[in-house]
Scaffold this motif. Structure first.
Motif, PDB file in Angstrom:
ATOM      1  N   PRO A 279       0.828  -1.224   0.000  1.00 24.18           N
ATOM      2  CA  PRO A 279       0.000   0.000   0.000  1.00 24.18           C
ATOM      3  C   PRO A 279       0.857   1.266   0.000  1.00 24.18           C
ATOM      4  O   PRO A 279       0.938   2.002   0.988  1.00 24.18           O
ATOM      5  CB  PRO A 279      -0.793  -0.135   1.305  1.00 24.18           C
ATOM      6  N   LEU A 280       1.474   1.556  -1.110  1.00 18.89           N
ATOM      7  CA  LEU A 280       2.461   2.635  -1.179  1.00 18.89           C
ATOM      8  C   LEU A 280       1.845   4.000  -0.934  1.00 18.89           C
ATOM      9  O   LEU A 280       2.440   4.839  -0.254  1.00 18.89           O
ATOM     10  CB  LEU A 280       3.159   2.620  -2.541  1.00 18.89           C
ATOM     11  N   ASN A 281       0.679   4.231  -1.490  1.00 17.33           N
ATOM     12  CA  ASN A 281       0.088   5.562  -1.414  1.00 17.33           C
ATOM     13  C   ASN A 281      -1.413   5.456  -1.156  1.00 17.33           C
ATOM     14  O   ASN A 281      -2.113   4.749  -1.894  1.00 17.33           O
ATOM     15  CB  ASN A 281       0.317   6.316  -2.728  1.00 17.33           C
ATOM     16  N   PRO A 282      -1.944   6.108  -0.112  1.00 19.29           N
ATOM     17  CA  PRO A 282      -3.391   6.034   0.122  1.00 19.29           C
ATOM     18  C   PRO A 282      -4.163   6.557  -1.088  1.00 19.29           C
ATOM     19  O   PRO A 282      -3.755   7.552  -1.697  1.00 19.29           O
ATOM     20  CB  PRO A 282      -3.604   6.940   1.343  1.00 19.29           C
ATOM     21  N   PRO A 283      -5.256   5.909  -1.464  1.00 19.35           N
ATOM     22  CA  PRO A 283      -6.038   6.388  -2.613  1.00 19.35           C
ATOM     23  C   PRO A 283      -6.488   7.839  -2.413  1.00 19.35           C
ATOM     24  O   PRO A 283      -6.781   8.278  -1.300  1.00 19.35           O
ATOM     25  CB  PRO A 283      -7.241   5.441  -2.629  1.00 19.35           C
TER      26      PRO A 283
ATOM     27  N   ASP B  66       2.125  10.030   2.792  1.00 14.32           N
ATOM     28  CA  ASP B  66       2.459   9.284   4.006  1.00 14.32           C
ATOM     29  C   ASP B  66       3.836   8.663   3.821  1.00 14.32           C
ATOM     30  O   ASP B  66       3.978   7.604   3.222  1.00 14.32           O
ATOM     31  CB  ASP B  66       1.405   8.200   4.275  1.00 14.32           C
ATOM     32  N   GLN B  67       4.856   9.331   4.333  1.00 16.01           N
ATOM     33  CA  GLN B  67       6.232   8.887   4.118  1.00 16.01           C
ATOM     34  C   GLN B  67       6.583   7.621   4.898  1.00 16.01           C
ATOM     35  O   GLN B  67       7.606   6.986   4.626  1.00 16.01           O
ATOM     36  CB  GLN B  67       7.203  10.008   4.486  1.00 16.01           C
ATOM     37  N   LYS B  68       5.740   7.246   5.864  1.00 12.66           N
ATOM     38  CA  LYS B  68       6.000   6.007   6.613  1.00 12.66           C
ATOM     39  C   LYS B  68       5.883   4.788   5.705  1.00 12.66           C
ATOM     40  O   LYS B  68       6.539   3.772   5.948  1.00 12.66           O
ATOM     41  CB  LYS B  68       5.025   5.881   7.782  1.00 12.66           C
ATOM     42  N   ARG B  69       5.072   4.875   4.673  1.00  9.38           N
ATOM     43  CA  ARG B  69       4.843   3.719   3.799  1.00  9.38           C
ATOM     44  C   ARG B  69       6.088   3.352   2.983  1.00  9.38           C
ATOM     45  O   ARG B  69       6.551   2.216   3.067  1.00  9.38           O
ATOM     46  CB  ARG B  69       3.625   3.973   2.905  1.00  9.38           C
ATOM     47  N   PRO B  70       6.659   4.270   2.210  1.00 11.36           N
ATOM     48  CA  PRO B  70       7.892   3.900   1.503  1.00 11.36           C
ATOM     49  C   PRO B  70       9.046   3.607   2.454  1.00 11.36           C
ATOM     50  O   PRO B  70       9.945   2.820   2.119  1.00 11.36           O
ATOM     51  CB  PRO B  70       8.183   5.117   0.624  1.00 11.36           C
ATOM     52  N   ALA B  71       9.018   4.203   3.644  1.00  9.07           N
ATOM     53  CA  ALA B  71      10.119   3.998   4.595  1.00  9.07           C
ATOM     54  C   ALA B  71      10.259   2.539   5.006  1.00  9.07           C
ATOM     55  O   ALA B  71      11.369   2.074   5.285  1.00  9.07           O
ATOM     56  CB  ALA B  71       9.910   4.871   5.829  1.00  9.07           C
ATOM     57  N   HIS B  72       9.149   1.797   5.044  1.00  5.91           N
ATOM     58  CA  HIS B  72       9.226   0.370   5.401  1.00  5.91           C
ATOM     59  C   HIS B  72      10.135  -0.380   4.427  1.00  5.91           C
ATOM     60  O   HIS B  72      10.900  -1.265   4.828  1.00  5.91           O
ATOM     61  CB  HIS B  72       7.833  -0.271   5.367  1.00  5.91           C
TER      62      HIS B  72
END
Length: 250
Positions: free
Chosen positions: A144-148, A155-161
């Motif tokens: 889920p890279l980017n919320p629709p 949300d930079q936490k997503r790519p950070a994972h």
């Protein structure tokens, strides 16, 4: 010559039951997939069906987190923090049960949607707490890279994972071409992110795939069928499980 018999008696009906159809026997498993579901806490029905039929037939045993109720110190999921202690504890507990049930097989962490974020944090920060046979690899279905309907990078936490995964980890991102969480630029953004990762990562695009794989849309225009998409998804998962199992924890 004996007189002709116009209507000879029918042969006596057999009293034996018809032989049952032989079903293809599943081979012994070669690996165990520990699968973390999305934010709703349940693996999608279509993915569950593929895991219980095609994956098992190909030799991948599946331990889903949603088949194991969280204990008091566990959660599925606390969505405000993917890598929080209770989320991690749940994945670790299921991994230990999988290791006990299959004491000789390599273990592979995987997931769907939010579950992908959780297993990234488990492997990154809690590798030493996993069973020793855990592979240094992740199978991520629908990251889920980017919320629709949000701007790219909202949300930079997503790519950070993904960016925080260390070198030596192997990652396969099985991503729908029409995943609602790809962001405004589609799957291109995920491909660009993968090029920045320290881990060895690849994106396998599922034609017409949506976020909840193996669901897909627009297949008629692509000259694909849902059955072909299902086979594509299973093949990609099994292939990666073999690669991860061969590499082990190296």
């Amino acid at each position: 010559a004996p007189p002709a018999v116009e209507n000879p008696p029918a042969p006596a009906a057999s009293t034996e039951a018809p032989a049952p159809k032989r079903q293809r026997e599943s081979p012994p498993p070669f690996a165990v997939l520990i699968f973390a579901p999305g934010a709703g806490g349940q693996t999608a029905k279509a993915m569950r069906a593929l895991q219980d039929s095609a994956l098992e037939r190909e030799g991948v045993a599946v331990f889903r987190c949603d088949d194991h109720p969280p204990r008091p110190n566990e959660a599925r999921w606390i969505k405000s923090s993917a890598g929080c202690a209770k989320n991690v504890a749940h994945v670790l507990a299921v991994a230990r049960r999988a290791a006990a049930a299959h004491p000789t097989l390599p273990l592979l962490l995987g997931g769907a949607s939010f579950g992908n974020r959780v297993v990234c944090e488990v492997l990154r920060s809690h590798r030493a707490e996993l069973p020793s046979r855990a592979c240094n690899a992740l199978l991520l279905c629908g990251f889920p890279l980017n919320p629709p309907d949000k701007a790219e990078g909202a949300d930079q936490k997503r790519p950070a994972h993904l960016l925080a995964l260390p070198a030596g980890v192997r990652v396969r991102l099985l991503q729908g071409g029409k995943d609602e969480f790809n962001g405004p630029r589609g799957i291109l953004a995920l491909n660009e992110l993968v090029a920045q990762m320290a881990a060895t990562a690849e994106v396998v695009e599922v034609p017409g795939g949506q976020h909840t794989l193996p669901a897909a849309k627009g297949l008629k225009q692509l000259n694909w069928t849902q059955a072909q998409v299902n086979t594509f998804v299973v093949d990609a998962m099994v292939e990666f499980a073999r690669l991860a199992a061969a590499a082990g924890g190296a």
